[in-house]
Design a protein around this motif. Structure first.
Motif, mmCIF file in Angstrom:
data_model
loop_
_atom_site.group_PDB
_atom_site.id
_atom_site.type_symbol
_atom_site.label_atom_id
_atom_site.label_comp_id
_atom_site.label_asym_id
_atom_site.label_seq_id
_atom_site.Cartn_x
_atom_site.Cartn_y
_atom_site.Cartn_z
ATOM 1 N N ALA A 223 50.435 38.407 36.795
ATOM 2 C CA ALA A 223 51.017 39.733 36.583
ATOM 3 C C ALA A 223 51.083 40.558 37.873
ATOM 4 O O ALA A 223 51.638 41.646 37.892
ATOM 5 C CB ALA A 223 50.214 40.495 35.525
ATOM 6 N N PHE A 224 50.530 40.026 38.972
ATOM 7 C CA PHE A 224 50.653 40.733 40.256
ATOM 8 C C PHE A 224 52.124 40.837 40.595
ATOM 9 O O PHE A 224 52.878 39.873 40.459
ATOM 10 C CB PHE A 224 49.966 39.937 41.378
ATOM 11 N N GLY B 67 40.254 45.142 55.312
ATOM 12 C CA GLY B 67 40.587 44.740 53.954
ATOM 13 C C GLY B 67 41.984 45.185 53.563
ATOM 14 O O GLY B 67 42.743 45.717 54.362
ATOM 15 N N LEU B 68 42.312 44.960 52.297
ATOM 16 C CA LEU B 68 43.630 45.335 51.801
ATOM 17 C C LEU B 68 43.772 46.848 51.783
ATOM 18 O O LEU B 68 42.906 47.548 51.295
ATOM 19 C CB LEU B 68 43.815 44.797 50.374
ATOM 20 N N ALA B 69 44.888 47.325 52.329
ATOM 21 C CA ALA B 69 45.088 48.770 52.379
ATOM 22 C C ALA B 69 45.781 49.282 51.120
ATOM 23 O O ALA B 69 45.685 50.458 50.793
ATOM 24 C CB ALA B 69 45.915 49.128 53.607
ATOM 25 N N HIS B 70 46.495 48.395 50.443
ATOM 26 C CA HIS B 70 47.225 48.808 49.243
ATOM 27 C C HIS B 70 46.934 47.850 48.113
ATOM 28 O O HIS B 70 46.786 46.648 48.335
ATOM 29 C CB HIS B 70 48.738 48.786 49.502
ATOM 30 N N GLY B 75 49.066 45.741 39.617
ATOM 31 C CA GLY B 75 49.491 46.004 38.237
ATOM 32 C C GLY B 75 48.310 46.366 37.356
ATOM 33 O O GLY B 75 47.333 46.960 37.805
ATOM 34 N N ASP B 76 48.358 45.986 36.113
ATOM 35 C CA ASP B 76 47.281 46.336 35.186
ATOM 36 C C ASP B 76 46.157 45.321 35.319
ATOM 37 O O ASP B 76 46.193 44.248 34.750
ATOM 38 C CB ASP B 76 47.797 46.349 33.749
#
Lengths: 445, 152
Positions: A223-224, B67-70, B75-76
């Motif tokens: 779902a990403f 690390g990941l910035a966004h 999603g859910d």
């Protein structure tokens, strides 16, 4: 400025060979202990080479391979800008979804993605971009990230072997030996691909077949939405265009009579232009200042210092001596020399930084041009490149990318310990060198 | 002027370093607080903040350096967050406690206290001479005090 550099008077009238070797050994020894930042040590060593009279400043500057420096700097700028677009996360997630988030499929895909990026960008940047998203995906799948991080480390070193720009040793060798992007692609990419595929087999046997994830967790990852990871679509287009241009430039370099250093720097400047042309002066200054801040100056100055230190012992004749010794030891047998360089480079690269080693070996191999034909010298370059790049997989300290991943893994609460890593990685490295040995034998000897 | 006249928030509890992070969260939620004090045998150790607990719920790959910035692409992923929340039951407050929070004395200067509150962005502990927690000084309480005192 001084005219033609005269023979320098070494301090206290000591032998240039002794002084230069002392500085060289001291510099390398301190770098190996990692007690002091290596770029500081390299610069001090470089300064001593000049201050002690071994080198004149002009000779020192002449010894700095600016083609390598500009290639490194140019690519660093391009990558620093490109990564802000989120494209690397995009690729990693897309690759994950292609295999429907199956754990083993994921491991293979991430290894392929890492190897491909590593072939075009430097290894440290590649793992800095891939490791966090790897950790996120394994987090979501509730599986251990260890096998994935292990594979990412190996894939980055193997991928870096494949092209001129993949790994600093290749850049240095290509620059000194006048080998082109295409030369590397044609000669080394095949064996790199083979090694990568063969490396995945033991990884499958040890970890791969036990990797499991629930359907629920896989659905979560499926779902990403990878399109959401592109945070700046305009930047993405600009960056990809420039990168395509730069790679095209590398491929055609020989035909258009240009060198990679210029191509990379020009590409970097072009991308910077695209980033700032529509901004106000102050904003421009800020953006460019920020981008240049992301260049790894510590690494660049390490190279600068290193080149001068090596130029020092080269001028003093130490490397020619070493070349003669090697040829004498191998009896002038070309095949044995090639194999020796391969295996010795690999063993040393597994435990110490391969860059100083390669910097030292380059003049040594160049000195052998009296003994071997140009085609044979080329084969020696491939031996050196394969040994130095693949050897980095031998232990955690074998390559900077390894240590970077270990650091990230530690912070993520999943540390990669030296011995367990080496237990698995060292045999894999040995087999990759064995494959290279076979490749050299089949293709060149 | 000092802060001694400013009313403090007196804690009704003090977490032990071996309490679970989940316990800390429960206490914060029950008492409507943003920071929970951590004490070791009656003396002050540090603070656990709601901010840090939020961090524990997020993926490590987003929190760490480089690390990941966004995380917009995720999603859910409430299942992930819920899983991390569960894991807080296994982790102790010891790993999370901020020990370097500046502490105040009852007779601390008002100006200095105000600056510290501003710089830290959280309520700060006021300790007695024996190292025991007397209460927490909030920016709100200080401002209220100032407003009343200066008759503005």
């Amino acid at each position: 400025m001084h005219g033609e550099a005269s023979t320098s008077q070494v301090i206290l009238g000591l032998s240039p060979l002794v002084v230069s070797l002392s500085i060289f050994v001291l510099t390398y020894a301190i770098i190996v202990t990692e007690r002091i930042n290596r770029s500081v040590v390299a610069l001090l060593g470089a300064g001593l080479m000049v201050l002690s009279g071994v080198l004149h400043q002009t000779e020192a500057f002449h010894g700095i391979d600016l083609n390598t420096i500009s290639l490194l700097t140019g690519m660093m700028v391009i990558v620093a800008i490109t990564q802000k677009s989120g494209v690397f996360q995009y690729v990693a997630i897309k690759a994950t979804k292609v295999v429907k988030a199956d754990p083993w499929g994921l491991l293979v895909m991430l290894s392929l993605v890492t190897a491909t990026f590593s072939a075009l960008l430097d290894n440290v940047t590649t793992v800095l971009l891939i490791a966090p998203v790897t950790l996120l995906i394994t987090d979501a799948l509730c599986i251990s990230p260890y096998p994935f991080l292990f594979s990412v480390i190996l894939a980055s070193n193997i991928g870096g072997t494949a092209t001129l720009i993949g790994d600093p040793p290749n850049i240095m060798i290509g620059s000194a030996a006048r080998l082109t992007f295409n030369d590397f692609l044609v000669n080394l990419a095949p064996v790199a691909v083979l090694v990568l595929l063969l490396t995945l087999i033991p990884i499958y046997l040890v970890w791969g077949r036990k990797l499991q994830a629930t359907a629920e967790n896989r659905a979560l990852v499926m779902a990403f939405n990878e399109r959401e990871s592109i945070t700046d679509a305009r930047l993405l287009k600009q960056a990809l265009a420039v990168i395509a241009l730069v790679i095209l430039g590398f491929v055609l370099a020989h035909h258009i009579g240009q060198e990679p250093g210029t191509i990379a720097m020009f590409g970097a400047a072009l991308l910077l232009l695209l980033r700032v042309y529509d901004k106000q002066a102050e904003e421009q200054s800020h953006a460019i200042h920020h981008t240049f801040g992301e260049v790894e100056w510590v690494t660049i100055f390490f190279f600068v210092g290193l080149f001068v230190v090596v130029a020092g012992i080269e001028k003093a004749g130490a490397l020619e001596l070493l070349a003669h010794e090697i040829v004498a030891w191998t009896g002038g047998d070309f095949a044995i020399t090639a194999y020796a360089i391969l295996w010795v480079s690999a063993m040393l690269s597994a435990v110490v930084d391969n860059i100083p080693f390669v910097a030292t070996m380059i003049p040594v191999i160049q000195s052998m041009s009296g003994v071997f034909t140009p085609e044979q010298i080329n084969t020696l370059w491939w031996s050196l490149a394969l040994g130095a790049c693949l050897g980095g997989n031998g232990s955690l300290v074998g390559a900077s990318a390894n240590l970077v991943v270990a650091g990230l893994a530690e912070r993520a609460g999943q540390p990669i310990r030296f011995l367990p890593f080496m237990l698995m990685a060292f045999p894999l490295m040995l087999s990759s060198i064995a494959v290279s040995h076979l490749y050299l034998w089949l293709r060149y000897l | 002027m000092t802060i001694e006249a400013i009313p403090l928030i007196t804690p009704t509890f003090c977490l032990g370093p071996d309490s679970s992070q989940w316990e800390a969260l429960e206490q914060l939620l029950e008492n409507g607080l943003n920071h929970a004090p951590v004490c070791e045998s009656e003396s002050w150790l540090g603070l656990v903040t709601v901010h840090d607990l939020l961090g524990e719920v997020l993926p490590v790959s987003a929190r760490m350096e480089h690390g990941l910035a966004h995380l917009g692409f995720v999603g859910d992923a409430t299942a992930m967050l819920a899983a991390h929340l569960q894991e807080m039951k296994q982790r102790t407050v010891k790993d999370l406690v901020r020990r370097d929070v500046p502490t105040l004395r009852r007779d601390h200067g008002l100006m200095e206290a105000a600056l510290l509150l501003y710089q830290q962005g959280i309520s700060l502990p006021v300790l007695g001479s024996d190292g025991r927690l007397l209460g927490m000084l909030s920016a709100r309480a200080l401002l209220k005090y100032l407003a009343e005192k200066s008759g503005v």
